[in-house]
Design a protein around this motif. Structure first.
Motif, PDB file in Angstrom:
ATOM      1  N   SER A   1       0.847  -1.150   0.061  1.00 43.80           N
ATOM      2  CA  SER A   1      -0.012   0.123   0.051  1.00 43.80           C
ATOM      3  C   SER A   1       0.937   1.312  -0.072  1.00 43.80           C
ATOM      4  O   SER A   1       2.364   1.168   0.057  1.00 43.80           O
ATOM      5  CB  SER A   1      -1.005   0.001   1.195  1.00 43.80           C
ATOM      6  N   LEU A   2       0.254   2.322  -0.332  1.00 44.41           N
ATOM      7  CA  LEU A   2       1.017   3.439  -0.429  1.00 44.41           C
ATOM      8  C   LEU A   2       1.453   4.023   1.027  1.00 44.41           C
ATOM      9  O   LEU A   2       0.517   4.495   1.727  1.00 44.41           O
ATOM     10  CB  LEU A   2       0.127   4.618  -1.164  1.00 44.41           C
ATOM     11  N   PRO A   3       2.832   4.212   1.045  1.00 44.65           N
ATOM     12  CA  PRO A   3       3.299   4.685   2.511  1.00 44.65           C
ATOM     13  C   PRO A   3       2.811   6.040   2.674  1.00 44.65           C
ATOM     14  O   PRO A   3       3.075   6.972   1.769  1.00 44.65           O
ATOM     15  CB  PRO A   3       4.814   4.509   2.323  1.00 44.65           C
ATOM     16  N   LEU A   4       2.614   6.450   3.837  1.00 48.84           N
ATOM     17  CA  LEU A   4       2.171   7.685   4.116  1.00 48.84           C
ATOM     18  C   LEU A   4       3.250   8.775   4.024  1.00 48.84           C
ATOM     19  O   LEU A   4       3.009   9.826   3.521  1.00 48.84           O
ATOM     20  CB  LEU A   4       1.541   7.934   5.604  1.00 48.84           C
ATOM     21  N   MET A   5       4.547   8.107   4.253  1.00 51.54           N
ATOM     22  CA  MET A   5       5.595   9.023   4.197  1.00 51.54           C
ATOM     23  C   MET A   5       5.830   9.553   2.594  1.00 51.54           C
ATOM     24  O   MET A   5       6.183  10.680   2.211  1.00 51.54           O
ATOM     25  CB  MET A   5       6.828   8.402   4.536  1.00 51.54           C
ATOM     26  N   PHE A   6       5.485   8.641   1.802  1.00 54.22           N
ATOM     27  CA  PHE A   6       5.532   9.013   0.266  1.00 54.22           C
ATOM     28  C   PHE A   6       4.428  10.063   0.124  1.00 54.22           C
ATOM     29  O   PHE A   6       4.698  11.144  -0.734  1.00 54.22           O
ATOM     30  CB  PHE A   6       5.213   7.665  -0.623  1.00 54.22           C
ATOM     31  N   THR A   7       3.179   9.938   0.506  1.00 53.93           N
ATOM     32  CA  THR A   7       2.345  10.955   0.215  1.00 53.93           C
ATOM     33  C   THR A   7       2.757  12.365   0.869  1.00 53.93           C
ATOM     34  O   THR A   7       2.685  13.573   0.085  1.00 53.93           O
ATOM     35  CB  THR A   7       0.926  10.425   0.739  1.00 53.93           C
ATOM     36  N   LEU A   8       3.146  12.310   1.975  1.00 54.10           N
ATOM     37  CA  LEU A   8       3.884  13.617   2.666  1.00 54.10           C
ATOM     38  C   LEU A   8       5.033  14.404   1.802  1.00 54.10           C
ATOM     39  O   LEU A   8       5.032  15.437   1.658  1.00 54.10           O
ATOM     40  CB  LEU A   8       4.261  13.110   3.947  1.00 54.10           C
TER      41      LEU A   8
ATOM     42  N   GLU B   1       3.713  15.968  -1.464  1.00 51.38           N
ATOM     43  CA  GLU B   1       3.166  17.089  -1.076  1.00 51.38           C
ATOM     44  C   GLU B   1       4.426  18.432  -1.200  1.00 51.38           C
ATOM     45  O   GLU B   1       4.414  19.330  -1.504  1.00 51.38           O
ATOM     46  CB  GLU B   1       2.511  17.170   0.124  1.00 51.38           C
ATOM     47  N   ARG B   2       5.371  17.793  -0.304  1.00 54.93           N
ATOM     48  CA  ARG B   2       6.735  18.737  -0.190  1.00 54.93           C
ATOM     49  C   ARG B   2       7.365  18.890  -1.510  1.00 54.93           C
ATOM     50  O   ARG B   2       7.728  20.136  -1.826  1.00 54.93           O
ATOM     51  CB  ARG B   2       7.444  18.055   0.857  1.00 54.93           C
ATOM     52  N   VAL B   3       7.571  17.921  -2.264  1.00 56.34           N
ATOM     53  CA  VAL B   3       8.119  18.093  -3.474  1.00 56.34           C
ATOM     54  C   VAL B   3       7.700  18.979  -4.525  1.00 56.34           C
ATOM     55  O   VAL B   3       8.193  19.463  -5.208  1.00 56.34           O
ATOM     56  CB  VAL B   3       8.299  16.629  -4.310  1.00 56.34           C
ATOM     57  N   GLN B   4       6.499  18.925  -4.572  1.00 58.46           N
ATOM     58  CA  GLN B   4       5.423  20.175  -5.191  1.00 58.46           C
ATOM     59  C   GLN B   4       6.018  21.421  -5.009  1.00 58.46           C
ATOM     60  O   GLN B   4       5.646  22.144  -5.989  1.00 58.46           O
ATOM     61  CB  GLN B   4       4.083  19.478  -5.180  1.00 58.46           C
ATOM     62  N   THR B   5       6.204  21.787  -4.094  1.00 57.21           N
ATOM     63  CA  THR B   5       6.537  23.094  -3.588  1.00 57.21           C
ATOM     64  C   THR B   5       7.925  23.445  -3.529  1.00 57.21           C
ATOM     65  O   THR B   5       8.466  24.519  -3.003  1.00 57.21           O
ATOM     66  CB  THR B   5       5.727  23.508  -2.388  1.00 57.21           C
TER      67      THR B   5
END
Length: 157
Positions: free
Chosen positions: A50-57, A60-64
């Motif tokens: 499953s998609l790790p929460l750290m990946f999702t966080l 978001e950081r990478v986009q900015t």
């Protein structure tokens, strides 16, 4: 009152359940979920169940952020340490990275649900959407619309 009439809390107490052990539950659940594998630059990778929460966080950081370390941290959660540098040394492009990420995210959620070709199509659609919508700085730098300010006569035409 039947057992079906009890709410969840009462049913858990009736079953004599002790404290919830999510470590054991998630480990057992993880072992039974299917995983997608892929090969890139001669190395095999197995995506997480499953998609790790750290990946999702991190996403978001990478986009900015323009910091490569943020991208490294994001990729490490799926593929392991130093993968960004390894892929860059093999000549990976921004487009290829985007296709791999779209493919990976889709197949982590549902293994086998997205082909490489479909991931490439989705990447192209995403990029076309970005090109069609200018960023805030470009919109602000554009020509100003002139507005006509005057008094209203109160009569509509």
């Amino acid at each position: 009152m039947t057992e079906h009439d009890l709410d969840l809390d009462e049913q858990q107490l009736a079953d004599g359940a002790g404290p919830a052990d999510f470590d054991a539950f998630f480990a057992e659940e993880s072992a039974t979920r299917p995983r997608q594998s892929l090969t890139l630059y001669g190395t095999g990778y197995q995506l997480p169940e499953s998609l790790p929460l750290m990946f999702t966080l991190q996403m978001e950081r990478v986009q900015t952020s323009s910091n490569a370390d943020d991208v490294r941290k994001m990729l490490a959660t799926l593929y392991g340490l130093d993968v960004l540098d390894t892929w860059a040394e093999h000549g990976m492009t921004d487009r290829q990275l985007g296709v791999v990420l779209i493919y990976s995210a889709a197949n982590i959620r549902r293994p086998g649900s997205c082909t490489m070709q479909r991931a490439a199509q989705l990447y192209e659609q995403q990029e076309a959407g970005k090109a069609a919508a200018p960023n805030r700085a470009a919109r602000r730098a554009g020509p100003k619309k002139k507005t006509k300010k005057g008094r209203s006569s109160g009569v509509r035409s």
